[in-house]
Design a protein around this motif. Structure first.
Motif, PDB file in Angstrom:
ATOM      1  N   LEU A   1      45.637 -16.254  35.207  1.00  0.00           N
ATOM      2  CA  LEU A   1      46.785 -15.839  34.408  1.00  0.00           C
ATOM      3  C   LEU A   1      47.479 -14.647  35.042  1.00  0.00           C
ATOM      4  O   LEU A   1      48.697 -14.632  35.218  1.00  0.00           O
TER       5      LEU A   1
ATOM      6  N   ARG B   1      41.055  -7.624  31.020  1.00  0.00           N
ATOM      7  CA  ARG B   1      40.076  -7.959  32.048  1.00  0.00           C
ATOM      8  C   ARG B   1      39.046  -6.843  32.208  1.00  0.00           C
ATOM      9  O   ARG B   1      37.858  -7.100  32.383  1.00  0.00           O
TER      10      ARG B   1
ATOM     11  N   LYS C   1      36.078 -17.277  31.025  1.00  0.00           N
ATOM     12  CA  LYS C   1      37.228 -16.583  30.465  1.00  0.00           C
ATOM     13  C   LYS C   1      37.842 -15.640  31.502  1.00  0.00           C
ATOM     14  O   LYS C   1      39.055 -15.527  31.606  1.00  0.00           O
TER      15      LYS C   1
ATOM     16  N   PRO D   1      54.904 -42.877  29.236  1.00  0.00           N
ATOM     17  CA  PRO D   1      56.195 -42.282  28.858  1.00  0.00           C
ATOM     18  C   PRO D   1      56.551 -41.022  29.645  1.00  0.00           C
ATOM     19  O   PRO D   1      57.730 -40.702  29.793  1.00  0.00           O
ATOM     20  N   ARG D   2      55.495 -40.343  30.157  1.00  0.00           N
ATOM     21  CA  ARG D   2      55.819 -39.119  30.889  1.00  0.00           C
ATOM     22  C   ARG D   2      56.500 -39.440  32.218  1.00  0.00           C
ATOM     23  O   ARG D   2      57.423 -38.761  32.635  1.00  0.00           O
TER      24      ARG D   2
ATOM     25  N   LEU E   1      51.107 -18.344  30.125  1.00  0.00           N
ATOM     26  CA  LEU E   1      50.850 -16.976  30.580  1.00  0.00           C
ATOM     27  C   LEU E   1      50.199 -16.147  29.480  1.00  0.00           C
ATOM     28  O   LEU E   1      49.909 -14.979  29.666  1.00  0.00           O
TER      29      LEU E   1
ATOM     30  N   LYS F   1      45.810 -31.132  35.135  1.00  0.00           N
ATOM     31  CA  LYS F   1      45.834 -30.969  33.688  1.00  0.00           C
ATOM     32  C   LYS F   1      46.623 -32.081  33.006  1.00  0.00           C
ATOM     33  O   LYS F   1      46.245 -32.584  31.964  1.00  0.00           O
TER      34      LYS F   1
ATOM     35  N   LEU G   1      41.462 -15.687  33.075  1.00  0.00           N
ATOM     36  CA  LEU G   1      42.278 -14.481  32.974  1.00  0.00           C
ATOM     37  C   LEU G   1      42.812 -14.083  34.335  1.00  0.00           C
ATOM     38  O   LEU G   1      43.977 -13.699  34.478  1.00  0.00           O
ATOM     39  N   ASP G   2      41.978 -14.214  35.359  1.00  0.00           N
ATOM     40  CA  ASP G   2      42.410 -13.859  36.707  1.00  0.00           C
ATOM     41  C   ASP G   2      43.556 -14.755  37.157  1.00  0.00           C
ATOM     42  O   ASP G   2      44.525 -14.292  37.758  1.00  0.00           O
TER      43      ASP G   2
ATOM     44  N   ASN H   1      49.318 -15.491  38.139  1.00  0.00           N
ATOM     45  CA  ASN H   1      50.544 -16.206  37.802  1.00  0.00           C
ATOM     46  C   ASN H   1      51.630 -15.268  37.312  1.00  0.00           C
ATOM     47  O   ASN H   1      52.778 -15.361  37.727  1.00  0.00           O
TER      48      ASN H   1
ATOM     49  N   LEU I   1      36.698  -7.151  29.480  1.00  0.00           N
ATOM     50  CA  LEU I   1      35.870  -8.330  29.723  1.00  0.00           C
ATOM     51  C   LEU I   1      34.783  -8.008  30.747  1.00  0.00           C
ATOM     52  O   LEU I   1      33.631  -8.401  30.587  1.00  0.00           O
TER      53      LEU I   1
ATOM     54  N   SER J   1      54.027 -36.327  24.163  1.00  0.00           N
ATOM     55  CA  SER J   1      53.217 -36.856  25.261  1.00  0.00           C
ATOM     56  C   SER J   1      53.845 -36.485  26.602  1.00  0.00           C
ATOM     57  O   SER J   1      53.147 -36.304  27.591  1.00  0.00           O
ATOM     58  N   LEU J   2      55.151 -36.346  26.618  1.00  0.00           N
ATOM     59  CA  LEU J   2      55.820 -35.899  27.849  1.00  0.00           C
ATOM     60  C   LEU J   2      55.341 -34.510  28.250  1.00  0.00           C
ATOM     61  O   LEU J   2      55.089 -34.222  29.419  1.00  0.00           O
TER      62      LEU J   2
END
Lengths: 254, 254
Positions: B97, A91, B90, B225-226, A58, B133, B94-95, B100, A94, A10-11
């Motif tokens: 990603l 990409r 998607k 807990p986090r 990633l 998230k 992807l972009d 990053n 895609l 959960s962390l």
DNA sequence: ATACACCTTTACGTTACGTCAAGGTCAATA
DNA sequence: TATTGACCTTGACGTAACGTAAAGGTGTAT
């Protein structure tokens, strides 16, 4: 501070199954295991998990992540650059997919016509791509890179009129060939007319015509089941008949 | 014209295994089976396979393709539009990603500095995304959509100086909290200073401060807990201690 | 004492096939 | 006619990264 699977899960926002799996494949083992067999993780494992999840986000495979986190000497930067290359390829693919889907939607909705110039351009590109995928390797091997590139280039430069002419010729070939096949004589007038039409059709696609290449292609119609299937669709034996006619037409039958 | 698995396979450019698999899952069954158990396909099956492969190229799952090709009433156009939406999502993912990965490469190569303005922007976006998230759902449930949106918006508008101030405050909180924890008294001077620092820190992120929300967040530090893990990193019990201090600070302890 | 939330291992399911293995079929050739 | 060699069949395991039970032990709060 020690964490059980659920606490750590959960962390980090992952399932306990994932942690057991990571233990199983050896990319994240617990710091220790207590007397009841419980997995207990420490701070070092928390840090390592963060690293793992970073690479996972990633899109790096666990196999590669394992190499990165277990071997400190492993060149992570290089791996990332290679990974980036694959992402870029993905990409591109895609993008092609999306373009195709959109075109298909447009066609089924009747929003664009077959005669639409833009659509025609895209269609040609697609034809070439498909051609490449299906026959590219064999044709390149048989006739060399240059011929193929020139053929593709020529096809891209085709006007719509030329394209229509090619389609018309192809139909005419089919019709004439069927009639000629009925005569059973590949040296006869009809068969030779079919061979001539085939030459004209070919000249629309090929940069330069040569008897040798024409005869070679005719032989391929018989050797390659994909071409044979096309010509034998109505009448089995047609591909062979066309080859014989072309061999006579080109004078390569001696 | 009848085709065996291999003939049809090479005609379509797929493996014999694929054809058997398609038979197995019922998406393409042979026209007939001869006395020796051989699969034999006819023209109708060739056409159908072409249709299947077309959708497959678009990345549609075989399950969906099955619905499309077996049920003629199935709305293929709608399915395609939905499929396109997924493809677009998607590509966005992807972009992100790729961006990053590139940022990570740049950082490891030392090409960009942490203080680089542009990089800072991207970093902030990332922080918000990660925050969303990890905690988005719970926080939205507890404090409502508006608070979250405002918080994110405020964070995006933070200048680098404010951000540095936030980081500094966070460190100061940690230090003061550790000292206060040693006294054991959440109502003491040090603990109340920690609570005040925490309020200041919070004000950098939250659009409006309220005692209730502050106390609620403090309780969450203990419940979740986090968060607990973060504050208990050095000394277990710190999260609880901070909550008590904040409850006293906000006067919500009665 | 018992309930209940935690933990464990084992093992099958997922997608779209690839890859043997063991054995039958068919056409051409020695 | 026997034998290659190329074809066909079914069966079954492997893939990546877990999800999802099942069956059973552990810890703790009431």
């Amino acid at each position: 501070m020690e964490y059980t699977v659920q606490k750590l899960g959960s962390l980090a926002g992952i399932s306990t199954r994932t942690l057991r799996y990571y233990d199983e494949i050896g990319i994240l083992k617990p710091a220790r295991i207590n007397s009841s067999g419980y997995r207990l993780y420490g701070q070092a494992e928390v840090d390592r998990l963060q690293q793992i999840l970073f690479y996972r986000e990633l899109g790096v495979s666990l196999e590669l992540i394992k190499e990165i986190v277990t071997a400190p000497s492993f060149d992570g930067a290089l791996a990332l650059r290679e990974h980036r290359e694959r992402l870029l390829e993905k990409r591109e693919q895609l993008d092609r997919l999306i373009a195709n889907v959109e075109k298909t939607i447009a066609v089924t909705e009747g929003r664009i016509k077959m005669s639409d110039k833009e659509k025609f351009e895209g269609f040609k590109k697609n034809l070439i791509e498909e051609n490449e995928k299906k026959y590219g390797k064999e044709i390149r091997e048989k006739y060399g890179e240059e011929t193929v590139e020139k053929s593709n280039a020529k096809m891209m430069n085709m006007t719509q009129e030329e394209y229509d002419r090619a389609t018309g010729l192809a139909n005419e070939i089919t019709k004439t060939l069927a009639e000629a096949f009925a005569t059973g004589n590949p040296a006869g007038e009809l068969a030779q007319k079919a061979a001539d039409l085939h030459k004209q059709w070919l000249c629309l696609y090929w940069a330069q015509y040569s008897k040798e290449a024409h005869a070679g292609l005719a032989q391929m119609y018989v050797d390659d089941p994909r071409f044979t299937a096309y010509y034998d669709k109505e009448q089995p034996g047609t591909a062979e008949f066309l080859r014989d006619a072309i061999l006579i037409y080109t004078g390569m039958n001696k």
